[in-house]
Motif scaffolding. Structure first.
Motif, PDB file in Angstrom:
ATOM      1  N   MET A 152     152.781  64.474 114.783  1.00  8.62           N
ATOM      2  CA  MET A 152     152.752  63.435 115.760  1.00  8.62           C
ATOM      3  C   MET A 152     152.919  61.954 114.614  1.00  8.62           C
ATOM      4  O   MET A 152     152.411  62.048 113.733  1.00  8.62           O
ATOM      5  N   ALA A 153     153.573  61.057 114.999  1.00  9.86           N
ATOM      6  CA  ALA A 153     153.937  60.021 114.086  1.00  9.86           C
ATOM      7  C   ALA A 153     152.935  58.932 114.626  1.00  9.86           C
ATOM      8  O   ALA A 153     152.458  58.739 115.699  1.00  9.86           O
ATOM      9  N   TYR A 154     152.802  57.998 113.426  1.00 11.59           N
ATOM     10  CA  TYR A 154     151.859  56.831 113.640  1.00 11.59           C
ATOM     11  C   TYR A 154     152.595  55.820 114.478  1.00 11.59           C
ATOM     12  O   TYR A 154     153.844  55.582 114.471  1.00 11.59           O
ATOM     13  N   PRO A 155     151.779  55.353 115.542  1.00 13.61           N
ATOM     14  CA  PRO A 155     152.340  54.126 116.426  1.00 13.61           C
ATOM     15  C   PRO A 155     153.199  53.237 115.448  1.00 13.61           C
ATOM     16  O   PRO A 155     152.626  52.549 114.371  1.00 13.61           O
ATOM     17  N   ASN A 156     154.405  52.717 115.927  1.00 16.95           N
ATOM     18  CA  ASN A 156     155.269  51.501 115.192  1.00 16.95           C
ATOM     19  C   ASN A 156     155.317  52.047 113.649  1.00 16.95           C
ATOM     20  O   ASN A 156     154.837  51.303 112.837  1.00 16.95           O
ATOM     21  N   GLY A 157     155.761  53.131 113.497  1.00 21.39           N
ATOM     22  CA  GLY A 157     155.765  53.783 111.984  1.00 21.39           C
ATOM     23  C   GLY A 157     156.152  52.917 110.765  1.00 21.39           C
ATOM     24  O   GLY A 157     155.530  52.759 110.113  1.00 21.39           O
ATOM     25  N   LYS A 158     157.235  52.002 110.837  1.00 19.99           N
ATOM     26  CA  LYS A 158     157.775  51.104 109.989  1.00 19.99           C
ATOM     27  C   LYS A 158     157.352  49.944 109.951  1.00 19.99           C
ATOM     28  O   LYS A 158     157.423  49.405 111.315  1.00 19.99           O
ATOM     29  N   LEU A 159     157.066  49.229 109.192  1.00 13.74           N
ATOM     30  CA  LEU A 159     156.920  47.832 109.032  1.00 13.74           C
ATOM     31  C   LEU A 159     158.264  47.050 109.315  1.00 13.74           C
ATOM     32  O   LEU A 159     159.123  47.377 108.839  1.00 13.74           O
ATOM     33  N   SER A 160     157.924  45.864 110.057  1.00  6.30           N
ATOM     34  CA  SER A 160     159.389  45.209 110.296  1.00  6.30           C
ATOM     35  C   SER A 160     160.066  44.605 108.877  1.00  6.30           C
ATOM     36  O   SER A 160     161.273  44.173 108.805  1.00  6.30           O
ATOM     37  N   GLU A 161     159.093  44.431 108.135  1.00  6.64           N
ATOM     38  CA  GLU A 161     159.451  43.910 106.608  1.00  6.64           C
ATOM     39  C   GLU A 161     158.552  44.510 105.683  1.00  6.64           C
ATOM     40  O   GLU A 161     157.373  44.876 105.559  1.00  6.64           O
ATOM     41  N   GLU A 162     159.203  45.007 104.554  1.00  6.73           N
ATOM     42  CA  GLU A 162     158.483  45.946 103.425  1.00  6.73           C
ATOM     43  C   GLU A 162     157.615  44.627 102.845  1.00  6.73           C
ATOM     44  O   GLU A 162     157.870  43.742 102.664  1.00  6.73           O
ATOM     45  N   LYS A 163     156.463  45.436 102.549  1.00  7.62           N
ATOM     46  CA  LYS A 163     155.285  44.630 101.810  1.00  7.62           C
ATOM     47  C   LYS A 163     155.241  44.955 100.385  1.00  7.62           C
ATOM     48  O   LYS A 163     155.438  46.197 100.088  1.00  7.62           O
ATOM     49  N   VAL A 164     155.122  44.028  99.476  1.00  2.63           N
ATOM     50  CA  VAL A 164     154.891  44.536  97.875  1.00  2.63           C
ATOM     51  C   VAL A 164     153.859  44.010  97.478  1.00  2.63           C
ATOM     52  O   VAL A 164     153.393  42.718  97.916  1.00  2.63           O
ATOM     53  N   PHE A 165     153.175  44.632  96.465  1.00  6.43           N
ATOM     54  CA  PHE A 165     152.057  43.963  95.667  1.00  6.43           C
ATOM     55  C   PHE A 165     152.563  44.140  94.160  1.00  6.43           C
ATOM     56  O   PHE A 165     153.121  44.905  93.795  1.00  6.43           O
ATOM     57  N   LYS A 166     152.598  42.923  93.687  1.00  6.06           N
ATOM     58  CA  LYS A 166     152.864  42.744  92.185  1.00  6.06           C
ATOM     59  C   LYS A 166     151.855  43.625  91.414  1.00  6.06           C
ATOM     60  O   LYS A 166     150.583  43.638  91.381  1.00  6.06           O
ATOM     61  N   ASP A 167     152.479  44.305  90.482  1.00  2.38           N
ATOM     62  CA  ASP A 167     151.710  45.199  89.759  1.00  2.38           C
ATOM     63  C   ASP A 167     152.161  45.368  88.159  1.00  2.38           C
ATOM     64  O   ASP A 167     153.191  45.488  87.963  1.00  2.38           O
ATOM     65  N   PRO A 168     151.080  45.047  87.223  1.00  6.56           N
ATOM     66  CA  PRO A 168     151.422  45.214  85.836  1.00  6.56           C
ATOM     67  C   PRO A 168     151.951  46.469  85.271  1.00  6.56           C
ATOM     68  O   PRO A 168     152.486  46.476  84.199  1.00  6.56           O
ATOM     69  N   VAL A 169     151.705  47.448  86.063  1.00  2.00           N
ATOM     70  CA  VAL A 169     151.930  48.753  85.448  1.00  2.00           C
ATOM     71  C   VAL A 169     153.320  49.357  86.142  1.00  2.00           C
ATOM     72  O   VAL A 169     154.234  49.845  85.391  1.00  2.00           O
ATOM     73  N   HIS A 170     153.376  49.227  87.360  1.00  2.73           N
ATOM     74  CA  HIS A 170     154.699  49.740  88.038  1.00  2.73           C
ATOM     75  C   HIS A 170     155.494  48.862  88.757  1.00  2.73           C
ATOM     76  O   HIS A 170     156.493  48.919  89.198  1.00  2.73           O
ATOM     77  N   ARG A 171     155.403  47.354  88.116  1.00  2.00           N
ATOM     78  CA  ARG A 171     156.061  46.135  88.595  1.00  2.00           C
ATOM     79  C   ARG A 171     155.997  45.980  90.066  1.00  2.00           C
ATOM     80  O   ARG A 171     155.297  44.860  90.516  1.00  2.00           O
ATOM     81  N   TYR A 172     155.924  46.740  91.096  1.00  2.00           N
ATOM     82  CA  TYR A 172     155.774  46.737  92.451  1.00  2.00           C
ATOM     83  C   TYR A 172     155.239  47.827  93.066  1.00  2.00           C
ATOM     84  O   TYR A 172     155.616  48.964  92.736  1.00  2.00           O
ATOM     85  N   VAL A 173     154.395  47.740  93.919  1.00  2.00           N
ATOM     86  CA  VAL A 173     153.870  48.673  94.595  1.00  2.00           C
ATOM     87  C   VAL A 173     154.608  48.406  96.280  1.00  2.00           C
ATOM     88  O   VAL A 173     154.135  47.293  96.528  1.00  2.00           O
ATOM     89  N   HIS A 174     155.303  49.498  96.719  1.00  2.00           N
ATOM     90  CA  HIS A 174     156.135  49.039  97.857  1.00  2.00           C
ATOM     91  C   HIS A 174     155.401  49.814  99.154  1.00  2.00           C
ATOM     92  O   HIS A 174     154.811  50.977  99.100  1.00  2.00           O
ATOM     93  N   VAL A 175     155.155  48.997 100.225  1.00  2.00           N
ATOM     94  CA  VAL A 175     154.343  49.424 101.565  1.00  2.00           C
ATOM     95  C   VAL A 175     155.434  49.403 102.564  1.00  2.00           C
ATOM     96  O   VAL A 175     155.776  48.094 102.885  1.00  2.00           O
ATOM     97  N   ARG A 176     156.094  50.215 103.044  1.00  2.00           N
ATOM     98  CA  ARG A 176     156.917  50.422 104.258  1.00  2.00           C
ATOM     99  C   ARG A 176     156.361  50.712 105.537  1.00  2.00           C
ATOM    100  O   ARG A 176     156.894  50.808 106.650  1.00  2.00           O
ATOM    101  N   ASP A 177     155.206  51.635 105.565  1.00  2.00           N
ATOM    102  CA  ASP A 177     154.631  52.281 106.412  1.00  2.00           C
ATOM    103  C   ASP A 177     153.644  51.558 107.028  1.00  2.00           C
ATOM    104  O   ASP A 177     152.507  51.275 106.459  1.00  2.00           O
ATOM    105  N   LYS A 178     153.472  51.192 108.398  1.00  2.00           N
ATOM    106  CA  LYS A 178     152.430  50.611 109.044  1.00  2.00           C
ATOM    107  C   LYS A 178     151.023  51.363 108.697  1.00  2.00           C
ATOM    108  O   LYS A 178     150.088  50.635 108.586  1.00  2.00           O
TER     109      LYS A 178
END
Length: 432
Positions: free
Chosen positions: A1-27
């Motif tokens: 079963m998929a999560y309701p409204n699976g993908k965010l309308s716009e990708e969220k990012v966290f600035k991170d000193p190790v990985h540069r960015y943490v990408h969140v695309r899933d609601k």
């Protein structure tokens, strides 16, 4: 079963000193990050008392959890996706387990657990399966999804390939904390070529293997881990702070059991002192709460509690001496007797602390805490265990290193009046 409204309308990012960015695309992931239980991790340091040794080590379990998630996201979205041996339907499960793997850590983590005989892994499962915001989010995927996430973290999930991503001898958890802890402590030991390792990872039945062409990057990773443990994680000054922290908690618990009336009652500790802690009690504790009590207890009438709290808050730590418990127990017993005669309670002021690490191990079936080895995929398609191919890894495989230190308050010894055994104490401690 998929999560309701699976993908965010716009990708969220966290600035991170190790990985540069943490990408969140899933609601699903975005909603989990927003839960109160996950936000609590901002108030639990990743390295406990290490900030008293390396002043930059103020990063949190929140930072680290996002980092582990980002590494696993890259694995499943960039490295494994579309490969015959990888089941893309496990993607959401992998991401959630990576994000939530440290959810149950308490304040000052392992020191806190040892004193009160708690297990952060038990609380991680309790948070995921209990009446929590995290559980409600996971329940939207399917009725059994929270159980699956808990099983991955507990290493009991049937697909060992999934488990190995966050719990093995080369996993996303270790790859993040080595680099993150090195960054925040300012040391160079924890750096290795993660990009190369990710590029040569391959899914195989029940495990993740490394192409043999990436063996040298894995050797570097293992040696980085070895150095980080002995130069950072087991640093004797950090261990001194941990000794004092544990003794504060022991003293507070003992005073409570003895009916002592605190000037500042430890209401947040009552259920823990009495062994009846609930999940809500546990979630109400973080390091800001612990430090609040330590500051208040600096003014307690009990001299031992107040002294230990002043030491911790103001970083007046214990000194240490090398100690071999196999050869020097007579010295320890004589010191214990001298401490008692001098009015210094050895239960709180003379402490043997031991650290031990096994940097890499080959497979030992049936043994406690079985360690699945790192497997190499040769050019001919064969699978071979790392230490059989690497002389460097073979040299340290299965070899546990242990270090013992004896901690004591040098200032109290030096303040003793003449004739109060200070000279003999210093001789026994190797200070003269």
């Amino acid at each position: 079963m998929a999560y309701p409204n699976g993908k965010l309308s716009e990708e969220k990012v966290f600035k991170d000193p190790v990985h540069r960015y943490v990408h969140v695309r899933d609601k699903l992931i975005w909603d989990l990050i927003g839960t109160r239980e996950f936000q609590r991790l901002r108030r639990v340091k990743q390295l406990g008392t290490t900030y008293l040794t390396f002043h930059g080590a103020e990063h949190s379990r929140f930072n680290h959890s996002l980092g582990v998630y980002e590494i696993v996201r890259r694995m499943v979205d960039d490295v494994f996706k579309g490969r015959e041996e990888w089941d893309d339907s496990e993607r959401d499960l992998c991401l959630c387990a990576a994000l939530l793997h440290d959810l149950g850590h308490g304040p000052f983590s392992h020191s806190f657990e040892k004193v009160f005989r708690l297990d952060h892994e038990d609380f991680t499962r309790a948070i995921i399966l209990g009446d929590t915001e995290v559980n409600k989010v996971l329940g939207k995927v399917s009725p059994t999804f929270a159980k699956d996430v808990a099983e991955v973290i507990a290493k009991t999930y049937q697909n060992k390939q999934v488990v190995s991503l966050i719990s093995s001898q080369i996993d996303a958890d270790r790859m993040d904390y080595l680099q993150r802890d090195a960054y925040y402590t300012g040391v160079s030991y924890g750096h290795f070529d993660m990009e190369r390792i990710l590029r040569v990872m391959r899914p195989r039945e029940d495990q993740i293997v490394i192409k043999q062409t990436g063996m040298h990057a894995v050797e570097d990773y293992i040696m980085s881990r070895y150095q980080m443990y002995w130069q950072v994680y087991f640093h004797p000054v950090t261990r001194s702070a941990e000794v004092i922290l544990t003794k504060i908690l022991h003293r507070a618990k003992q005073l409570h059991q003895d009916g002592y009336i605190f000037s500042h009652a430890p209401v947040h500790f009552y259920s823990i002192f009495e062994g009846s802690v609930t999940l809500e009690d546990y979630l109400s504790l973080d390091e800001s709460i612990i430090l609040y009590y330590f500051q208040a207890w600096e003014n307690e009438e009990d001299e031992i509690l107040s002294d230990l709290c002043r030491r911790f808050i103001n970083r007046r730590l214990f000194q240490y001496a090398e100690f071999n418990p196999n050869e020097e127990m007579a010295t320890y017993f004589e010191l214990t007797a001298l401490f008692k005669k001098s009015g210094i309670n050895p239960d709180y002021y003379l402490v043997v602390d031991s650290s031990s690490d096994l940097p890499y191990d080959f497979y030992r079936p049936g043994e406690e805490e079985e360690r699945l080895p790192i497997q190499l995929l040769t050019n001919s398609g064969q699978i071979k265990e790392l230490s059989r191919q690497s002389d460097i890894v073979d040299a340290i495989s299965g070899k546990r290193r242990t270090d013992h230190k004896l901690y004591f308050p040098l200032d109290l010894i030096e303040e003793l009046p003449d004739g109060m055994h200070a000279k003999r104490m210093k001789e026994l401690l190797g200070l003269t």
